[in-house]
Write a protein that holds these residues in place. Structure first.
Motif, PDB file in Angstrom:
ATOM      1  N   ALA A   1       1.124  -2.779  -6.455  1.00 49.49           N
ATOM      2  CA  ALA A   1       0.631  -1.458  -5.832  1.00 49.49           C
ATOM      3  C   ALA A   1      -0.401  -1.004  -6.300  1.00 49.49           C
ATOM      4  CB  ALA A   1       1.970  -0.371  -6.041  1.00 49.49           C
ATOM      5  N   PRO A   2      -1.126  -0.095  -5.523  1.00 54.35           N
ATOM      6  CA  PRO A   2      -2.346   0.467  -6.079  1.00 54.35           C
ATOM      7  C   PRO A   2      -1.802   1.745  -6.722  1.00 54.35           C
ATOM      8  CG  PRO A   2      -2.087   1.137  -3.822  1.00 54.35           C
ATOM      9  CD  PRO A   2      -0.892  -0.214  -4.267  1.00 54.35           C
ATOM     10  N   ALA A   3      -2.645   2.003  -7.761  1.00 51.81           N
ATOM     11  CA  ALA A   3      -2.613   3.314  -8.573  1.00 51.81           C
ATOM     12  C   ALA A   3      -3.837   3.598  -9.520  1.00 51.81           C
ATOM     13  CB  ALA A   3      -1.201   3.571  -9.339  1.00 51.81           C
TER      14      ALA A   3
ATOM     15  N   PHE B   1       0.778  -1.161  -0.090  1.00 46.76           N
ATOM     16  CA  PHE B   1      -0.047  -0.143   0.034  1.00 46.76           C
ATOM     17  C   PHE B   1       0.913   1.238  -0.001  1.00 46.76           C
ATOM     18  CE2 PHE B   1      -3.066  -3.013   1.955  1.00 46.76           C
ATOM     19  CZ  PHE B   1      -3.992  -2.954   1.037  1.00 46.76           C
ATOM     20  N   ALA B   2       0.317   2.352  -0.228  1.00 49.83           N
ATOM     21  CA  ALA B   2       1.079   3.486  -0.516  1.00 49.83           C
ATOM     22  C   ALA B   2       1.626   3.824   1.131  1.00 49.83           C
ATOM     23  CB  ALA B   2       0.237   4.780  -0.546  1.00 49.83           C
TER      24      ALA B   2
ATOM     25  N   ASP C   1       5.084  11.033  -6.290  1.00 45.73           N
ATOM     26  CA  ASP C   1       5.992  11.093  -5.729  1.00 45.73           C
ATOM     27  C   ASP C   1       7.555  10.227  -6.077  1.00 45.73           C
ATOM     28  OD1 ASP C   1       5.797   8.501  -4.771  1.00 45.73           O
ATOM     29  OD2 ASP C   1       5.320   8.660  -2.699  1.00 45.73           O
ATOM     30  N   GLY C   2       7.164   9.464  -7.274  1.00 47.02           N
ATOM     31  CA  GLY C   2       8.523   8.717  -7.940  1.00 47.02           C
ATOM     32  C   GLY C   2       8.845   7.789  -7.395  1.00 47.02           C
ATOM     33  N   THR C   3       7.595   7.078  -6.599  1.00 45.75           N
ATOM     34  CA  THR C   3       7.917   5.765  -5.869  1.00 45.75           C
ATOM     35  C   THR C   3       7.850   4.523  -6.946  1.00 45.75           C
ATOM     36  OG1 THR C   3       7.296   6.401  -3.677  1.00 45.75           O
ATOM     37  CG2 THR C   3       7.168   4.191  -4.242  1.00 45.75           C
ATOM     38  N   LEU C   4       6.951   4.489  -7.828  1.00 44.08           N
ATOM     39  CA  LEU C   4       6.733   3.591  -8.824  1.00 44.08           C
ATOM     40  C   LEU C   4       8.047   3.572  -9.974  1.00 44.08           C
ATOM     41  CD1 LEU C   4       3.193   3.115  -9.346  1.00 44.08           C
ATOM     42  CD2 LEU C   4       4.556   1.940  -7.689  1.00 44.08           C
ATOM     43  N   ALA C   5       8.417   4.807 -10.120  1.00 43.79           N
ATOM     44  CA  ALA C   5       9.491   4.992 -11.142  1.00 43.79           C
ATOM     45  C   ALA C   5      10.756   4.473 -10.795  1.00 43.79           C
ATOM     46  CB  ALA C   5       9.423   6.400 -11.726  1.00 43.79           C
ATOM     47  N   ALA C   6      10.875   4.597  -9.331  1.00 48.71           N
ATOM     48  CA  ALA C   6      12.171   4.269  -8.612  1.00 48.71           C
ATOM     49  C   ALA C   6      12.030   2.844  -8.640  1.00 48.71           C
ATOM     50  CB  ALA C   6      12.457   4.948  -7.414  1.00 48.71           C
ATOM     51  N   ILE C   7      11.332   2.099  -8.397  1.00 50.20           N
ATOM     52  CA  ILE C   7      11.024   0.911  -8.118  1.00 50.20           C
ATOM     53  C   ILE C   7      11.332   0.226  -9.539  1.00 50.20           C
ATOM     54  CG2 ILE C   7       9.465  -1.289  -7.719  1.00 50.20           C
ATOM     55  CD1 ILE C   7       8.237   0.323  -5.570  1.00 50.20           C
ATOM     56  N   ALA C   8      10.562   0.842 -10.452  1.00 52.96           N
ATOM     57  CA  ALA C   8      10.858   0.341 -11.925  1.00 52.96           C
ATOM     58  C   ALA C   8      12.475   0.400 -12.299  1.00 52.96           C
ATOM     59  CB  ALA C   8      10.128   0.689 -12.849  1.00 52.96           C
TER      60      ALA C   8
END
Length: 290
Positions: free
Chosen positions: A160-162, A141-142, A172-179
């Motif tokens: 993840a939820p989006a 979750f976020a 906040d760039g979280t998903l881009a950083a994970i990818a």
């Protein structure tokens, strides 16, 4: 270039096998048709996380072949030890008629961070090395500090939820950083539990505070000559961070509509202006109580 439809994954959460036939159609018949639509459209990911033993047997009986889908399953609670977790994962795959999972997901970060989390994760890595699953991952979750979890545990997949209403992990760039760490990102809750598709006057009373923002988003979608289904899918499928976008359907007609909307060009809309920040509307616990 591959079709955006191939980015879809089918979540089985809406397959209510204990439901009575509707207009003479059993759930089994609907699911069989949904699987056929998925095969023809090139949808290859099937998420069966959290299903009951009986539901897994029903799904296994309806799968045309073990290779029909790349199947994602979830672990059970790890407090009974890693041997039980492994035994149940193997039993789940046997019920589905699948010899290898595409991914085994830990369904909550709390389980990873709990007293049995290290043993659970070590066992999942061993099962991946053995070949019982191609990948291992975690559902977040976020509020879980997803990037911190990704850096600490190095999963292959983060679910993840989006959505166009809930853009927190995108903005906040979280998903881009994970990818960027080389991990797959699977988006879920892209309709925010149906909130976008639900007329604002029918939203649960404790979520009415978000009604004005939802009405505004729906108005913008209509002015853009689109509809909420196409807009939600267009937003999620256009996200470069996402390897897969999970959707659910209770009937073949619903899944047909999803596939058709996913295949359409994404509408030209101001996605940023549609995000909401109402904490209750974005809290999955609030929806569980709805």
């Amino acid at each position: 270039m591959s079709s955006p439809v191939s980015k879809l994954g089918l979540a089985s959460g809406q397959f209510a096998f204990d439901r009575a036939p509707v207009r003479g159609r059993t759930v089994q018949a609907e699911v069989r048709d949904i699987f056929d639509i998925a095969a023809k459209a090139g949808v290859r990911l099937l998420d069966v996380a959290g299903r009951s033993v009986q539901a897994e047997r029903e799904l296994g009986a309806l799968l045309v072949s073990p290779d029909s889908f790349r199947v994602c399953i979830s672990t059970i609670r790890p407090d009974r030890g890693p041997d039980i977790v492994e035994a149940e994962a193997r039993a789940c795959l046997a019920r589905l008629g699948v010899t290898q999972a595409d991914c085994i997901l830990v369904p909550s970060v709390a389980e990873l961070l709990g007293p049995h989390g290290a043993a659970l994760w070590d066992r999942l890595k061993a099962l991946r090395d053995e070949g019982l699953t191609r990948k291992i991952g975690v559902s977040v979750f976020a509020s879980d500090d997803p990037l911190g979890i990704a850096r600490r545990f190095r999963p292959d997949v983060v679910q993840a939820p989006a959505s166009l209403l809930d853009q927190r992990l995108i903005n906040d760039g979280t998903l881009a950083a994970i990818a960027g760490l080389g991990m797959e990102v699977h988006l879920r809750s892209i309709f925010l539990n149906g909130l976008l598709l639900l007329p604002p006057d029918r939203a649960p009373s404790h979520l009415r505070a978000a009604a004005a923002r939802i009405s505004r988003a729906r108005r913008m979608i209509a002015e853009g000559r689109s509809d909420p289904l196409q807009a939600a899918l267009g937003f999620a499928l256009s996200r470069p961070e996402a390897s897969a976008v999970l959707v659910g359907a209770a009937s073949a007609a619903e899944f047909n509509a999803i596939v058709a909307a996913a295949a359409s060009p994404p509408p030209d809309l101001d996605w940023d202006d549609m995000a909401i920040d109402d904490p209750e509307a974005l809290d999955p616990g609030a929806w569980a109580a709805a």
